[in-house]
Design a protein around this motif. Structure first.
Motif, PDB file in Angstrom:
ATOM      1  N   LEU A 208       5.257  -8.478  -4.598  1.00 43.48           N
ATOM      2  CA  LEU A 208       4.805  -7.241  -5.218  1.00 43.48           C
ATOM      3  C   LEU A 208       4.551  -7.420  -6.704  1.00 43.48           C
ATOM      4  CD1 LEU A 208       7.135  -4.603  -3.483  1.00 43.48           C
ATOM      5  CD2 LEU A 208       4.782  -5.203  -2.886  1.00 43.48           C
ATOM      6  N   SER A 209       5.347  -8.268  -7.354  1.00 42.92           N
ATOM      7  CA  SER A 209       5.185  -8.458  -8.802  1.00 42.92           C
ATOM      8  C   SER A 209       3.815  -9.024  -9.129  1.00 42.92           C
ATOM      9  CB  SER A 209       6.296  -9.366  -9.347  1.00 42.92           C
ATOM     10  OG  SER A 209       6.101 -10.727  -9.003  1.00 42.92           O
ATOM     11  N   PHE A 210       3.322  -9.949  -8.296  1.00 43.10           N
ATOM     12  CA  PHE A 210       2.004 -10.517  -8.553  1.00 43.10           C
ATOM     13  C   PHE A 210       0.900  -9.501  -8.277  1.00 43.10           C
ATOM     14  CE2 PHE A 210       4.219 -14.597  -8.407  1.00 43.10           C
ATOM     15  CZ  PHE A 210       3.682 -15.161  -9.550  1.00 43.10           C
ATOM     16  N   TRP A 211       1.101  -8.655  -7.271  1.00 48.97           N
ATOM     17  CA  TRP A 211       0.080  -7.648  -7.003  1.00 48.97           C
ATOM     18  C   TRP A 211       0.037  -6.620  -8.132  1.00 48.97           C
ATOM     19  CZ3 TRP A 211      -0.641  -2.424  -5.979  1.00 48.97           C
ATOM     20  CH2 TRP A 211      -1.909  -2.099  -5.478  1.00 48.97           C
ATOM     21  N   ILE A 212       1.184  -6.246  -8.664  1.00 51.99           N
ATOM     22  CA  ILE A 212       1.233  -5.285  -9.776  1.00 51.99           C
ATOM     23  C   ILE A 212       0.372  -5.766 -10.941  1.00 51.99           C
ATOM     24  CG2 ILE A 212       2.742  -4.405 -11.620  1.00 51.99           C
ATOM     25  CD1 ILE A 212       4.932  -4.069  -9.497  1.00 51.99           C
ATOM     26  N   GLY A 213       0.401  -7.060 -11.217  1.00 50.72           N
ATOM     27  CA  GLY A 213      -0.353  -7.603 -12.340  1.00 50.72           C
ATOM     28  C   GLY A 213      -1.749  -8.070 -12.005  1.00 50.72           C
ATOM     29  N   SER A 214      -2.169  -7.879 -10.769  1.00 50.31           N
ATOM     30  CA  SER A 214      -3.476  -8.387 -10.339  1.00 50.31           C
ATOM     31  C   SER A 214      -4.601  -7.417 -10.683  1.00 50.31           C
ATOM     32  CB  SER A 214      -3.467  -8.629  -8.828  1.00 50.31           C
ATOM     33  OG  SER A 214      -3.444  -7.384  -8.132  1.00 50.31           O
ATOM     34  N   PRO A 215      -5.836  -7.908 -10.765  1.00 56.00           N
ATOM     35  CA  PRO A 215      -6.986  -7.012 -11.002  1.00 56.00           C
ATOM     36  C   PRO A 215      -7.127  -5.953  -9.913  1.00 56.00           C
ATOM     37  CG  PRO A 215      -7.609  -9.307 -11.356  1.00 56.00           C
ATOM     38  CD  PRO A 215      -6.243  -9.332 -10.749  1.00 56.00           C
ATOM     39  N   GLU A 216      -6.771  -6.301  -8.661  1.00 54.20           N
ATOM     40  CA  GLU A 216      -6.905  -5.357  -7.555  1.00 54.20           C
ATOM     41  C   GLU A 216      -6.037  -4.108  -7.753  1.00 54.20           C
ATOM     42  OE1 GLU A 216      -6.334  -8.554  -7.259  1.00 54.20           O
ATOM     43  OE2 GLU A 216      -8.149  -9.334  -6.279  1.00 54.20           O
ATOM     44  N   ALA A 217      -4.907  -4.262  -8.429  1.00 56.91           N
ATOM     45  CA  ALA A 217      -3.997  -3.136  -8.617  1.00 56.91           C
ATOM     46  C   ALA A 217      -4.508  -2.152  -9.662  1.00 56.91           C
ATOM     47  CB  ALA A 217      -2.613  -3.651  -9.015  1.00 56.91           C
ATOM     48  N   LYS A 218      -5.324  -2.637 -10.591  1.00 56.24           N
ATOM     49  CA  LYS A 218      -5.913  -1.770 -11.631  1.00 56.24           C
ATOM     50  C   LYS A 218      -4.837  -1.012 -12.411  1.00 56.24           C
ATOM     51  CE  LYS A 218     -10.126  -1.197  -8.875  1.00 56.24           C
ATOM     52  NZ  LYS A 218     -11.048  -0.252  -8.182  1.00 56.24           N
ATOM     53  N   ASP A 219      -3.717  -1.692 -12.660  1.00 60.40           N
ATOM     54  CA  ASP A 219      -2.623  -1.125 -13.453  1.00 60.40           C
ATOM     55  C   ASP A 219      -2.118   0.193 -12.869  1.00 60.40           C
ATOM     56  OD1 ASP A 219      -0.840  -1.337 -15.606  1.00 60.40           O
ATOM     57  OD2 ASP A 219      -2.037   0.028 -16.833  1.00 60.40           O
ATOM     58  N   CYS A 220      -2.136   0.277 -11.534  1.00 60.31           N
ATOM     59  CA  CYS A 220      -1.788   1.541 -10.888  1.00 60.31           C
ATOM     60  C   CYS A 220      -0.296   1.747 -10.694  1.00 60.31           C
ATOM     61  CB  CYS A 220      -2.447   1.621  -9.505  1.00 60.31           C
ATOM     62  SG  CYS A 220      -1.746   0.452  -8.288  1.00 60.31           S
ATOM     63  N   CYS A 221       0.440   0.621 -10.590  1.00 61.62           N
ATOM     64  CA  CYS A 221       1.751   0.723  -9.954  1.00 61.62           C
ATOM     65  C   CYS A 221       2.857   0.035 -10.748  1.00 61.62           C
ATOM     66  CB  CYS A 221       1.674   0.118  -8.553  1.00 61.62           C
ATOM     67  SG  CYS A 221       0.438   0.931  -7.501  1.00 61.62           S
ATOM     68  N   ALA A 222       4.076   0.370 -10.371  1.00 54.60           N
ATOM     69  CA  ALA A 222       5.250  -0.228 -11.010  1.00 54.60           C
ATOM     70  C   ALA A 222       6.406  -0.196 -10.018  1.00 54.60           C
ATOM     71  CB  ALA A 222       5.621   0.535 -12.275  1.00 54.60           C
ATOM     72  N   PHE A 223       7.426  -0.996 -10.308  1.00 56.40           N
ATOM     73  CA  PHE A 223       8.629  -0.954  -9.495  1.00 56.40           C
ATOM     74  C   PHE A 223       9.392   0.338  -9.764  1.00 56.40           C
ATOM     75  CE2 PHE A 223       8.406  -5.752  -9.741  1.00 56.40           C
ATOM     76  CZ  PHE A 223       8.107  -5.910  -8.402  1.00 56.40           C
ATOM     77  N   VAL A 224      10.026   0.869  -8.719  1.00 53.50           N
ATOM     78  CA  VAL A 224      10.919   2.019  -8.861  1.00 53.50           C
ATOM     79  C   VAL A 224      12.226   1.682  -8.153  1.00 53.50           C
ATOM     80  CG1 VAL A 224       9.106   3.754  -9.079  1.00 53.50           C
ATOM     81  CG2 VAL A 224       9.917   3.108  -6.800  1.00 53.50           C
ATOM     82  N   GLY A 225      13.311   2.266  -8.636  1.00 60.74           N
ATOM     83  CA  GLY A 225      14.613   1.921  -8.075  1.00 60.74           C
ATOM     84  C   GLY A 225      15.008   0.525  -8.504  1.00 60.74           C
TER      85      GLY A 225
END
Length: 279
Positions: A208-225
């Motif tokens: 998930l950490s790599f997807w969070i920083g990927s172009p595909e994620a478009k800075d949409c997301c972050a870890f919670v909890g």
């Protein structure tokens, strides 16, 4: 995706993100600072050959120049440097199904490739202490609110998991009163998260950490909890394996693992290969 493309993406991602993340690591300490680990005498050891694979980025892969690279590779080098045995250390790539036979035949002294220490393997090999664990994490859109207590909030959310995965089993066990939806692929799961069809996903923190920083994620997301170590599901963590007759090397590696953790070297390697902290 070809390994060279994966390596190129990792290199570009790391260079872009590392400066902003360097001070934010929550990498855990695996060693008690008061614990004494003696340094064995390795003066009679003629060779320390590590074997690994090249199909598990960012732990071990072939980089854009054709060299074996990765977290495990740099960790092995750091251990050898700490032990003062760099001159006799080697790192060799083998297919996964050749790792154990290579160790058993004496062609190598250690496996550093994420071999899980099952009960059966502990009858054949000796293992070091863990040097990293890969926790499960929740990831959500940045705009989605998760108030405390977190477990109560989950009851009002829909969580995506990969169907049949260990993370589905963890979620069902830890949060039996919460609703989850199984997906056949991570791509479909991430797409539905971005489309707000689900409130969060639960999966491997490193992935998930790599997807969070990927172009595909478009800075949409972050870890919670927080992170979920869940050893009964995810195992004891990544360790180095040697033969049972080579306990001296296990003791040496443990000494070096403790030393480089205390010096911050392990944390530096972690951020080099995982710029988005998954702890």
């Amino acid at each position: 995706m070809p390994f060279r493309k994966i390596a190129s993406f990792l290199a570009a991602f790391i260079l872009a993100v590392l400066p902003a993340m360097a001070a934010q690591s929550d990498f855990p300490h695996y060693w008690d600072g008061r614990e004494h680990v003696a340094k064995p005498d390795l003066s009679t050891v003629e060779r320390i050959r590590f074997v690994t694979t090249v199909d598990y980025p960012p732990f071990n892969f072939v980089d854009a120049t054709g060299r074996i690279s990765g977290f495990n590779v740099d960790l092995a080098r750091a251990l050898c440097n700490e032990l003062g045995v760099t001159a006799i250390c080697q790192i060799e790539a083998r297919p996964w199904d050749e790792l154990q036979p290579t160790l058993e035949s004496g062609e190598a002294e250690a496996i550093i490739a994420g071999l899980k220490p099952t009960a059966a393997l502990r009858e054949k090999f000796a293992f070091t202490a863990p040097y990293i664990r890969l926790p499960a994490r929740f990831m959500a859109l940045k705009e989605t609110s998760f108030a405390e207590p977190f477990a109560d909030t989950l009851k009002q959310k829909t969580i995506g998991v990969i169907a049949g995965s260990v993370h589905q089993a963890i979620f069902a066990d830890y949060f039996p009163n919460s609703h989850w939806v199984g997906f056949p692929t991570r791509e479909l799961m991430f797409r539905d998260l971005q489309a707000k069809k689900i409130d969060a996903v639960f999966g491997d923190g490193s992935d998930l950490s790599f997807w969070i920083g990927s172009p595909e994620a478009k800075d949409c997301c972050a870890f919670v909890g927080g992170p979920y170590i869940a050893p009964q599901f995810l195992g004891e963590g990544m360790m180095i394996a040697t033969t049972l007759e080579n306990q001296k090397l296990v003791d040496a590696f443990d000494f070096a693992l403790k030393a480089i953790e205390e010096k911050g070297i392990t944390s530096e390697l972690y951020l080099r290969y995982f710029p988005v902290d998954f702890y």
